[in-house]
Motif scaffolding. Structure first.
Motif, PDB file in Angstrom:
ATOM      1  N   LEU A 167      10.409 -10.556  10.567  1.00 49.48           N
ATOM      2  CA  LEU A 167       9.548 -10.742   9.398  1.00 49.48           C
ATOM      3  C   LEU A 167       9.366  -9.424   8.647  1.00 49.48           C
ATOM      4  CD1 LEU A 167       7.775 -12.916   7.993  1.00 49.48           C
ATOM      5  CD2 LEU A 167       5.899 -12.172   9.470  1.00 49.48           C
ATOM      6  N   GLY A 168       9.175  -8.348   9.398  1.00 45.07           N
ATOM      7  CA  GLY A 168       9.014  -7.029   8.795  1.00 45.07           C
ATOM      8  C   GLY A 168      10.264  -6.558   8.083  1.00 45.07           C
ATOM      9  N   ARG A 169      11.433  -6.847   8.664  1.00 38.46           N
ATOM     10  CA  ARG A 169      12.695  -6.469   8.029  1.00 38.46           C
ATOM     11  C   ARG A 169      12.848  -7.191   6.693  1.00 38.46           C
ATOM     12  NH1 ARG A 169      16.519  -3.530   9.119  1.00 38.46           N
ATOM     13  NH2 ARG A 169      15.876  -3.168  11.268  1.00 38.46           N
ATOM     14  N   GLU A 170      12.491  -8.460   6.690  1.00 36.65           N
ATOM     15  CA  GLU A 170      12.560  -9.235   5.447  1.00 36.65           C
ATOM     16  C   GLU A 170      11.643  -8.636   4.378  1.00 36.65           C
ATOM     17  OE1 GLU A 170      11.721 -13.839   4.077  1.00 36.65           O
ATOM     18  OE2 GLU A 170      12.043 -13.411   6.201  1.00 36.65           O
ATOM     19  N   ALA A 171      10.416  -8.308   4.761  1.00 32.83           N
ATOM     20  CA  ALA A 171       9.468  -7.699   3.810  1.00 32.83           C
ATOM     21  C   ALA A 171       9.964  -6.333   3.362  1.00 32.83           C
ATOM     22  CB  ALA A 171       8.088  -7.586   4.455  1.00 32.83           C
ATOM     23  N   ALA A 172      10.470  -5.545   4.302  1.00 34.13           N
ATOM     24  CA  ALA A 172      10.931  -4.186   3.982  1.00 34.13           C
ATOM     25  C   ALA A 172      12.100  -4.212   3.008  1.00 34.13           C
ATOM     26  CB  ALA A 172      11.313  -3.458   5.267  1.00 34.13           C
ATOM     27  N   GLU A 173      12.985  -5.174   3.158  1.00 36.24           N
ATOM     28  CA  GLU A 173      14.114  -5.270   2.226  1.00 36.24           C
ATOM     29  C   GLU A 173      13.630  -5.582   0.814  1.00 36.24           C
ATOM     30  OE1 GLU A 173      16.595  -8.069   4.283  1.00 36.24           O
ATOM     31  OE2 GLU A 173      17.433  -6.502   5.578  1.00 36.24           O
ATOM     32  N   GLN A 174      12.598  -6.418   0.702  1.00 36.13           N
ATOM     33  CA  GLN A 174      12.027  -6.724  -0.613  1.00 36.13           C
ATOM     34  C   GLN A 174      11.374  -5.490  -1.223  1.00 36.13           C
ATOM     35  OE1 GLN A 174      12.472  -9.712  -2.147  1.00 36.13           O
ATOM     36  NE2 GLN A 174      13.699 -10.238  -0.358  1.00 36.13           N
ATOM     37  N   VAL A 175      10.627  -4.761  -0.393  1.00 34.93           N
ATOM     38  CA  VAL A 175       9.946  -3.552  -0.864  1.00 34.93           C
ATOM     39  C   VAL A 175      10.974  -2.488  -1.268  1.00 34.93           C
ATOM     40  CG1 VAL A 175       8.449  -1.646  -0.125  1.00 34.93           C
ATOM     41  CG2 VAL A 175       7.836  -3.995   0.426  1.00 34.93           C
ATOM     42  N   ARG A 176      12.021  -2.364  -0.469  1.00 34.18           N
ATOM     43  CA  ARG A 176      13.063  -1.383  -0.799  1.00 34.18           C
ATOM     44  C   ARG A 176      13.723  -1.736  -2.120  1.00 34.18           C
ATOM     45  NH1 ARG A 176      17.889  -0.444   3.266  1.00 34.18           N
ATOM     46  NH2 ARG A 176      18.204  -2.636   2.722  1.00 34.18           N
ATOM     47  N   ALA A 177      13.965  -3.022  -2.372  1.00 34.86           N
ATOM     48  CA  ALA A 177      14.555  -3.435  -3.645  1.00 34.86           C
ATOM     49  C   ALA A 177      13.674  -3.004  -4.818  1.00 34.86           C
ATOM     50  CB  ALA A 177      14.777  -4.950  -3.663  1.00 34.86           C
ATOM     51  N   LEU A 178      12.368  -3.150  -4.663  1.00 28.34           N
ATOM     52  CA  LEU A 178      11.450  -2.704  -5.713  1.00 28.34           C
ATOM     53  C   LEU A 178      11.500  -1.184  -5.867  1.00 28.34           C
ATOM     54  CD1 LEU A 178       9.286  -3.332  -7.806  1.00 28.34           C
ATOM     55  CD2 LEU A 178       7.592  -3.263  -5.960  1.00 28.34           C
ATOM     56  N   ALA A 179      11.579  -0.464  -4.754  1.00 27.05           N
ATOM     57  CA  ALA A 179      11.659   1.003  -4.810  1.00 27.05           C
ATOM     58  C   ALA A 179      12.951   1.454  -5.506  1.00 27.05           C
ATOM     59  CB  ALA A 179      11.577   1.590  -3.407  1.00 27.05           C
ATOM     60  N   SER A 193       0.843  -1.193   0.000  1.00 25.17           N
ATOM     61  CA  SER A 193       0.000   0.000   0.000  1.00 25.17           C
ATOM     62  C   SER A 193       0.882   1.249   0.000  1.00 25.17           C
ATOM     63  CB  SER A 193      -0.903   0.017   1.238  1.00 25.17           C
ATOM     64  OG  SER A 193      -0.130   0.267   2.409  1.00 25.17           O
ATOM     65  N   ARG A 194       0.291   2.355  -0.360  1.00 24.34           N
ATOM     66  CA  ARG A 194       1.042   3.613  -0.443  1.00 24.34           C
ATOM     67  C   ARG A 194       1.823   3.882   0.836  1.00 24.34           C
ATOM     68  NH1 ARG A 194      -1.565   9.611  -1.446  1.00 24.34           N
ATOM     69  NH2 ARG A 194       0.405  10.740  -1.379  1.00 24.34           N
ATOM     70  N   LYS A 226      -4.333   9.708  11.106  1.00 24.65           N
ATOM     71  CA  LYS A 226      -5.251   8.578  10.994  1.00 24.65           C
ATOM     72  C   LYS A 226      -4.681   7.490  10.084  1.00 24.65           C
ATOM     73  CE  LYS A 226      -9.864   7.336   9.404  1.00 24.65           C
ATOM     74  NZ  LYS A 226     -11.088   7.764   8.767  1.00 24.65           N
ATOM     75  N   MET A 227      -4.167   7.870   8.932  1.00 26.01           N
ATOM     76  CA  MET A 227      -3.651   6.874   7.990  1.00 26.01           C
ATOM     77  C   MET A 227      -2.398   6.203   8.528  1.00 26.01           C
ATOM     78  SD  MET A 227      -5.685   6.330   5.613  1.00 26.01           S
ATOM     79  CE  MET A 227      -4.624   5.097   4.943  1.00 26.01           C
ATOM     80  N   LEU A 228      -1.533   6.969   9.188  1.00 26.84           N
ATOM     81  CA  LEU A 228      -0.329   6.371   9.748  1.00 26.84           C
ATOM     82  C   LEU A 228      -0.692   5.396  10.868  1.00 26.84           C
ATOM     83  CD1 LEU A 228       2.688   6.043   9.782  1.00 26.84           C
ATOM     84  CD2 LEU A 228       2.846   8.089  11.228  1.00 26.84           C
ATOM     85  N   THR A 229      -1.640   5.792  11.707  1.00 30.75           N
ATOM     86  CA  THR A 229      -2.098   4.910  12.786  1.00 30.75           C
ATOM     87  C   THR A 229      -2.660   3.620  12.216  1.00 30.75           C
ATOM     88  OG1 THR A 229      -2.558   6.766  14.261  1.00 30.75           O
ATOM     89  CG2 THR A 229      -3.706   4.706  14.723  1.00 30.75           C
ATOM     90  N   GLN A 230      -3.532   3.725  11.218  1.00 28.10           N
ATOM     91  CA  GLN A 230      -4.136   2.544  10.605  1.00 28.10           C
ATOM     92  C   GLN A 230      -3.074   1.650   9.964  1.00 28.10           C
ATOM     93  OE1 GLN A 230      -7.097   3.994   7.882  1.00 28.10           O
ATOM     94  NE2 GLN A 230      -8.624   4.297   9.481  1.00 28.10           N
ATOM     95  N   VAL A 288       6.333   3.259   5.235  1.00 29.65           N
ATOM     96  CA  VAL A 288       6.597   2.921   6.637  1.00 29.65           C
ATOM     97  C   VAL A 288       7.681   1.848   6.714  1.00 29.65           C
ATOM     98  CG1 VAL A 288       5.632   1.771   8.669  1.00 29.65           C
ATOM     99  CG2 VAL A 288       4.380   3.639   7.586  1.00 29.65           C
ATOM    100  N   LEU A 289       7.534   0.794   5.944  1.00 30.55           N
ATOM    101  CA  LEU A 289       8.502  -0.291   5.982  1.00 30.55           C
ATOM    102  C   LEU A 289       9.901   0.187   5.600  1.00 30.55           C
ATOM    103  CD1 LEU A 289       6.372  -3.174   4.442  1.00 30.55           C
ATOM    104  CD2 LEU A 289       7.134  -2.972   6.821  1.00 30.55           C
ATOM    105  N   ILE A 290      10.007   0.950   4.539  1.00 28.26           N
ATOM    106  CA  ILE A 290      11.318   1.439   4.105  1.00 28.26           C
ATOM    107  C   ILE A 290      11.925   2.356   5.165  1.00 28.26           C
ATOM    108  CG2 ILE A 290      12.502   2.904   2.425  1.00 28.26           C
ATOM    109  CD1 ILE A 290      10.640   1.699   0.279  1.00 28.26           C
TER     110      ILE A 290
END
Length: 134
Positions: free
Chosen positions: A100-112, A36-37, A66-70, A42-44
């Motif tokens: 788990l989040g670090r693993e996902a964030a690294e994948q997302v960062r690679a795409l970015a 998501s946007r 609100k969006m950051l909290t959600q 957040v993950l990166i």
């Protein structure tokens, strides 16, 4: 991610997929959260270090409270973000990535990173597409 073969003549497989998407394919919902946007940002950002809520909001920019909290709650529920509330006055809450989040964030960062590196090609493709349409 197979669509259930038990569809009535009035219910298309695609419509059934939309209704039963999470039950039939639970990873689809997690993928939506991660990509998501605000989830991506957040993950990166949390790859750098833990952040307090207000620090994270400033670092990301242009995201409502609100969006950051959600987003944080959703990522926490998925096991990607850890919320550490310290019992002090004033209250202090830090957010960090789980393993788990670090693993996902690294994948997302690679795409970015890929997106940033290939933006010229994307712009050229858009221009060619637009010119072909006019």
């Amino acid at each position: 991610m197979a669509v259930s073969p038990s569809t009535t003549p009035t219910t298309s497989p695609v419509a059934k997929w939309n209704v039963e998407g999470e039950a039939m394919c639970p990873h689809r919902l997690v993928l939506e959260h991660v990509t998501s946007r605000w989830g991506v940002l957040v993950l990166i950002q949390l790859l750098e270090r833990p952040y307090r809520f207000s620090e994270l909001r400033r670092a990301i920019g242009r995201v409502s409270e609100k969006m950051l909290t959600q987003t944080l709650q959703t990522l926490e529920r998925d096991g990607l973000v850890h919320r550490d509330a310290k019992p002090v006055i004033p209250p202090r809450v830090d957010y960090s990535l789980t393993d788990l989040g670090r693993e996902a964030a690294e994948q997302v960062r690679a795409l970015a990173v890929w997106t940033e590196g290939r933006m010229d090609d994307v712009q050229k493709a858009r221009q060619a597409y637009d010119e072909a349409r006019t």
